[in-house]
Design a protein around this motif. Structure first.
Motif, PDB file in Angstrom:
ATOM      1  N   THR A  10       3.087  75.924  25.228  1.00 21.64           N
ATOM      2  CA  THR A  10       2.952  75.338  26.144  1.00 21.64           C
ATOM      3  C   THR A  10       3.301  75.977  27.378  1.00 21.64           C
ATOM      4  N   ASP A  13       6.562  75.794  31.641  1.00 21.30           N
ATOM      5  CA  ASP A  13       7.845  75.351  32.015  1.00 21.30           C
ATOM      6  C   ASP A  13       7.873  74.188  30.881  1.00 21.30           C
ATOM      7  N   THR A  14       9.481  74.661  30.763  1.00 23.06           N
ATOM      8  CA  THR A  14      10.210  74.123  29.630  1.00 23.06           C
ATOM      9  C   THR A  14      10.516  72.644  29.783  1.00 23.06           C
ATOM     10  N   ALA A  17      11.083  69.645  27.419  1.00 23.34           N
ATOM     11  CA  ALA A  17      12.450  69.728  25.907  1.00 23.34           C
ATOM     12  C   ALA A  17      13.226  70.259  26.554  1.00 23.34           C
ATOM     13  N   PHE A  74      17.564  78.080  26.594  1.00 25.32           N
ATOM     14  CA  PHE A  74      16.368  78.090  27.609  1.00 25.32           C
ATOM     15  C   PHE A  74      15.680  78.696  28.779  1.00 25.32           C
ATOM     16  N   ILE A  77      13.749  81.660  27.552  1.00 26.83           N
ATOM     17  CA  ILE A  77      12.243  81.138  27.086  1.00 26.83           C
ATOM     18  C   ILE A  77      11.325  80.897  27.963  1.00 26.83           C
ATOM     19  N   CYS A  79       7.928  79.976  27.737  1.00 26.08           N
ATOM     20  CA  CYS A  79       7.029  79.170  26.859  1.00 26.08           C
ATOM     21  C   CYS A  79       6.909  78.489  26.037  1.00 26.08           C
ATOM     22  N   THR A  80       7.160  77.602  25.681  1.00 22.80           N
ATOM     23  CA  THR A  80       7.217  77.003  24.152  1.00 22.80           C
ATOM     24  C   THR A  80       6.051  77.143  22.974  1.00 22.80           C
ATOM     25  N   HIS A  85       9.669  73.795  19.378  1.00 24.63           N
ATOM     26  CA  HIS A  85       9.804  71.861  19.305  1.00 24.63           C
ATOM     27  C   HIS A  85      10.329  71.419  18.219  1.00 24.63           C
ATOM     28  N   ASN A  88      14.349  72.517  17.893  1.00 21.72           N
ATOM     29  CA  ASN A  88      15.124  72.282  18.521  1.00 21.72           C
ATOM     30  C   ASN A  88      14.940  70.945  18.508  1.00 21.72           C
ATOM     31  N   LEU A 146       7.598  84.317  23.126  1.00 18.12           N
ATOM     32  CA  LEU A 146       8.084  82.695  23.998  1.00 18.12           C
ATOM     33  C   LEU A 146       9.289  83.261  25.159  1.00 18.12           C
TER      34      LEU A 146
END
Length: 213
Positions: A10, A13-14, A17, A74, A77, A79-80, A85, A88, A146
């Motif tokens: 994705t 922007d995390t 999450a 985070f 990090i 991206c995810t 996910h 997490n 990531l």
């Protein structure tokens, strides 16, 4: 709406999450506080319930430390992906068990049955094992794509040692509480969040701070 940046990834922007996780942590803290109640003890018996107070203090500290570790993780990090996910969600599920096991320990201590106290503390230790096993370090150490560009996968490979230490230490605390001494196990369970709080930014940062003293 997130923009695709690669297969299964994705946008950088995390925030979604992080926002969801922060909300879950806030609810968990609220559940802990809502379960606090005045103990029903005879006159002069308040101090005999100190394991109950220690269990709640330990759980609050444990949730706070997990939030700190989550925040610092985070920050590294970029991206995810779907796997992160799910990882997490596994962490959040494990932390969400803390109000339940804290209430179990509290009720067992108030009932005064030694066997139930041991089982309750062993259950608390088991939740600690599950949470340590679920932590994001294991996944991130294998998915360097990531991470922020200045972070290497080796960072999280080293951080896995903290999680593995937690698995062993929480298992040992559970065994001690079940077979030997509930108060001794509760003290160990309190010391572990203190260690994880001091090292929430990683072993590297902890080592740097100790060297500069």
């Amino acid at each position: 709406m997130a923009l695709a940046v690669g297969a299964g990834l994705t946008a950088p922007d995390t925030g979604r999450a992080i926002g969801f996780s922060d909300a879950v942590f806030a609810i968990i803290i609220t559940l802990l506080v809502l379960d606090l109640r005045t103990p029903e003890v005879p006159p002069g018996g308040l101090l005999t319930r100190w394991p109950v107070y220690l269990a709640y203090a330990t759980s609050y500290l444990y949730v706070a430390v997990n939030w700190l570790n989550h925040k610092d993780t985070f920050h590294r990090i970029r991206c995810t992906d779907r796997g992160l996910h799910w990882a997490n969600l596994g962490v959040l599920f494990s932390v969400a068990l803390l109000p339940f096991v804290t209430a179990v320990v509290s009720q067992a201590v108030e009932a005064g049955d030694r066997f139930d106290e041991g089982v309750a503390v062993a259950l608390y230790g088991l939740v600690g094992v599950v949470l340590s096993a679920a932590w994001l370090y294991h996944y991130l150490s294998r998915h360097g794509e990531l991470l922020q560009r200045h972070v290497t996968p080796r960072f999280f490979a080293v951080e896995r040692l903290r999680a593995l230490l937690g698995i062993m230490a929480y298992a040992a605390a559970g065994v001690v509480g079940w077979l030997v001494s509930v108060p001794a196990a509760l003290v160990v369970l309190l010391l572990l969040p203190l260690f994880y709080g001091l090292s929430s930014n990683g072993f590297y940062d902890l080592r740097r701070r100790l060297c500069h003293r």
